[in-house]
Design a protein around this motif. Structure first.
Motif, PDB file in Angstrom:
ATOM      1  N   PHE A  20      15.574 -11.674  14.176  1.00 49.01           N
ATOM      2  CA  PHE A  20      16.138 -10.827  13.131  1.00 49.01           C
ATOM      3  C   PHE A  20      15.342  -9.541  12.911  1.00 49.01           C
ATOM      4  N   GLY A  21      14.692  -9.031  13.970  1.00 53.68           N
ATOM      5  CA  GLY A  21      13.950  -7.790  13.872  1.00 53.68           C
ATOM      6  C   GLY A  21      12.619  -7.907  13.141  1.00 53.68           C
ATOM      7  N   ARG A  22      12.170  -9.114  12.912  1.00 53.60           N
ATOM      8  CA  ARG A  22      10.891  -9.326  12.229  1.00 53.60           C
ATOM      9  C   ARG A  22       9.750  -9.272  13.241  1.00 53.60           C
ATOM     10  N   THR A  23       8.536  -9.260  12.717  1.00 57.12           N
ATOM     11  CA  THR A  23       7.339  -9.210  13.566  1.00 57.12           C
ATOM     12  C   THR A  23       6.523 -10.469  13.339  1.00 57.12           C
ATOM     13  N   GLY A  24       6.040 -11.038  14.432  1.00 55.71           N
ATOM     14  CA  GLY A  24       5.156 -12.186  14.346  1.00 55.71           C
ATOM     15  C   GLY A  24       3.722 -11.775  14.627  1.00 55.71           C
ATOM     16  N   PHE A  25       2.817 -12.470  14.000  1.00 55.08           N
ATOM     17  CA  PHE A  25       1.379 -12.267  14.212  1.00 55.08           C
ATOM     18  C   PHE A  25       0.774 -13.630  14.509  1.00 55.08           C
ATOM     19  N   VAL A  39       2.288 -15.982  11.665  1.00 58.28           N
ATOM     20  CA  VAL A  39       2.888 -15.378  10.486  1.00 58.28           C
ATOM     21  C   VAL A  39       4.119 -14.610  10.925  1.00 58.28           C
ATOM     22  N   ILE A  40       5.224 -14.784  10.214  1.00 56.63           N
ATOM     23  CA  ILE A  40       6.430 -14.001  10.452  1.00 56.63           C
ATOM     24  C   ILE A  40       6.582 -13.086   9.241  1.00 56.63           C
ATOM     25  N   ALA A  41       6.692 -11.780   9.516  1.00 55.19           N
ATOM     26  CA  ALA A  41       6.687 -10.812   8.422  1.00 55.19           C
ATOM     27  C   ALA A  41       7.689  -9.684   8.658  1.00 55.19           C
ATOM     28  N   VAL A  42       7.983  -8.970   7.579  1.00 56.62           N
ATOM     29  CA  VAL A  42       8.859  -7.803   7.606  1.00 56.62           C
ATOM     30  C   VAL A  42       8.035  -6.613   7.136  1.00 56.62           C
ATOM     31  N   GLN A  43       8.138  -5.516   7.858  1.00 55.50           N
ATOM     32  CA  GLN A  43       7.392  -4.323   7.463  1.00 55.50           C
ATOM     33  C   GLN A  43       8.155  -3.588   6.367  1.00 55.50           C
ATOM     34  N   GLU A  44       7.417  -3.194   5.334  1.00 55.16           N
ATOM     35  CA  GLU A  44       7.968  -2.423   4.222  1.00 55.16           C
ATOM     36  C   GLU A  44       7.137  -1.157   4.088  1.00 55.16           C
ATOM     37  N   GLY A  45       7.533  -0.109   4.801  1.00 54.81           N
ATOM     38  CA  GLY A  45       6.719   1.107   4.844  1.00 54.81           C
ATOM     39  C   GLY A  45       5.439   0.812   5.599  1.00 54.81           C
ATOM     40  N   GLU A  46       4.294   0.998   4.942  1.00 54.78           N
ATOM     41  CA  GLU A  46       2.998   0.690   5.555  1.00 54.78           C
ATOM     42  C   GLU A  46       2.548  -0.732   5.257  1.00 54.78           C
ATOM     43  N   ASN A  47       3.292  -1.454   4.433  1.00 51.12           N
ATOM     44  CA  ASN A  47       2.912  -2.789   3.987  1.00 51.12           C
ATOM     45  C   ASN A  47       3.713  -3.864   4.710  1.00 51.12           C
ATOM     46  N   TRP A  48       3.283  -5.131   4.519  1.00 49.79           N
ATOM     47  CA  TRP A  48       3.953  -6.259   5.145  1.00 49.79           C
ATOM     48  C   TRP A  48       4.314  -7.304   4.100  1.00 49.79           C
ATOM     49  N   LEU A  49       5.526  -7.860   4.210  1.00 51.24           N
ATOM     50  CA  LEU A  49       5.960  -8.992   3.395  1.00 51.24           C
ATOM     51  C   LEU A  49       6.024 -10.199   4.318  1.00 51.24           C
ATOM     52  N   VAL A  50       5.158 -11.187   4.065  1.00 53.15           N
ATOM     53  CA  VAL A  50       5.105 -12.390   4.884  1.00 53.15           C
ATOM     54  C   VAL A  50       6.236 -13.317   4.449  1.00 53.15           C
ATOM     55  N   ILE A  51       7.095 -13.696   5.408  1.00 50.06           N
ATOM     56  CA  ILE A  51       8.247 -14.542   5.140  1.00 50.06           C
ATOM     57  C   ILE A  51       7.887 -16.020   5.273  1.00 50.06           C
ATOM     58  N   MET A  84      -3.049  -0.747   3.851  1.00 47.90           N
ATOM     59  CA  MET A  84      -1.979  -1.696   4.079  1.00 47.90           C
ATOM     60  C   MET A  84      -2.135  -2.866   3.104  1.00 47.90           C
ATOM     61  N   ILE A  85      -1.029  -3.257   2.509  1.00 42.27           N
ATOM     62  CA  ILE A  85      -0.998  -4.407   1.600  1.00 42.27           C
ATOM     63  C   ILE A  85      -0.167  -5.507   2.254  1.00 42.27           C
ATOM     64  N   VAL A  86      -0.661  -6.737   2.183  1.00 39.89           N
ATOM     65  CA  VAL A  86       0.062  -7.897   2.709  1.00 39.89           C
ATOM     66  C   VAL A  86       0.471  -8.747   1.508  1.00 39.89           C
ATOM     67  N   ARG A  87       1.793  -8.865   1.297  1.00 37.63           N
ATOM     68  CA  ARG A  87       2.313  -9.686   0.195  1.00 37.63           C
ATOM     69  C   ARG A  87       2.947 -10.949   0.767  1.00 37.63           C
ATOM     70  N   LEU A  88       2.948 -12.024  -0.012  1.00 34.68           N
ATOM     71  CA  LEU A  88       3.540 -13.286   0.433  1.00 34.68           C
ATOM     72  C   LEU A  88       4.798 -13.588  -0.365  1.00 34.68           C
ATOM     73  N   HIS A  89       5.880 -13.832   0.344  1.00 34.68           N
ATOM     74  CA  HIS A  89       7.127 -14.300  -0.260  1.00 34.68           C
ATOM     75  C   HIS A  89       6.857 -15.689  -0.842  1.00 34.68           C
ATOM     76  N   PRO A  90       7.539 -16.098  -1.905  1.00 39.57           N
ATOM     77  CA  PRO A  90       7.320 -17.445  -2.462  1.00 39.57           C
ATOM     78  C   PRO A  90       7.469 -18.565  -1.425  1.00 39.57           C
ATOM     79  N   HIS A  91       8.377 -18.402  -0.477  1.00 35.48           N
ATOM     80  CA  HIS A  91       8.536 -19.399   0.593  1.00 35.48           C
ATOM     81  C   HIS A  91       7.248 -19.509   1.404  1.00 35.48           C
ATOM     82  N   ALA A  92       6.667 -18.367   1.765  1.00 36.10           N
ATOM     83  CA  ALA A  92       5.425 -18.364   2.543  1.00 36.10           C
ATOM     84  C   ALA A  92       4.284 -18.976   1.737  1.00 36.10           C
ATOM     85  N   GLN A  93       4.222 -18.684   0.449  1.00 30.71           N
ATOM     86  CA  GLN A  93       3.172 -19.240  -0.405  1.00 30.71           C
ATOM     87  C   GLN A  93       3.255 -20.767  -0.436  1.00 30.71           C
TER      88      GLN A  93
END
Length: 83
Positions: free
Chosen positions: A37-42, A64-76, A1-10
């Motif tokens: 909006f169907g997102r997942t919180g951690f 953390v509020i994130a969107v799942q992209e396949g097996e990975n997560w994009l942190v919003i 699993m890869i966790v990426r950060l959106h520029p807003h989250a960064q």
């Protein structure tokens, strides 16, 4: 699993006092909850015992509020609470 950060989250990391490592640990091992909006919180608490904005706190909670992209997560966005 890869966790990426959106520029807003960064940008939120810097202004709210979180680290990228804490965000990744929160996604990998935190408690999940449904978000808007169907997102997942951690959510995860970290021992802090340090000063933030002139006051000493024992605990730092990372949310953390994130969107799942396949097996990975994009942190919003990242929310930090001190207590």
């Amino acid at each position: 699993m890869i966790v990426r950060l959106h520029p807003h989250a960064q940008a939120r990391l810097i202004e709210r006092g979180a680290t990228e490592e804490e965000v990744v640990l929160t996604v990998e091992g935190g408690v999940t909850f449904p978000a808007q909006f169907g997102r997942t919180g951690f959510r995860r608490n970290f021992s802090f015992n340090a000063e933030w904005n002139g006051k000493v706190y024992a605990t730092k909670k990372i949310e953390v509020i994130a969107v799942q992209e396949g097996e990975n997560w994009l942190v919003i966005t990242v929310i930090v609470k001190y207590f």
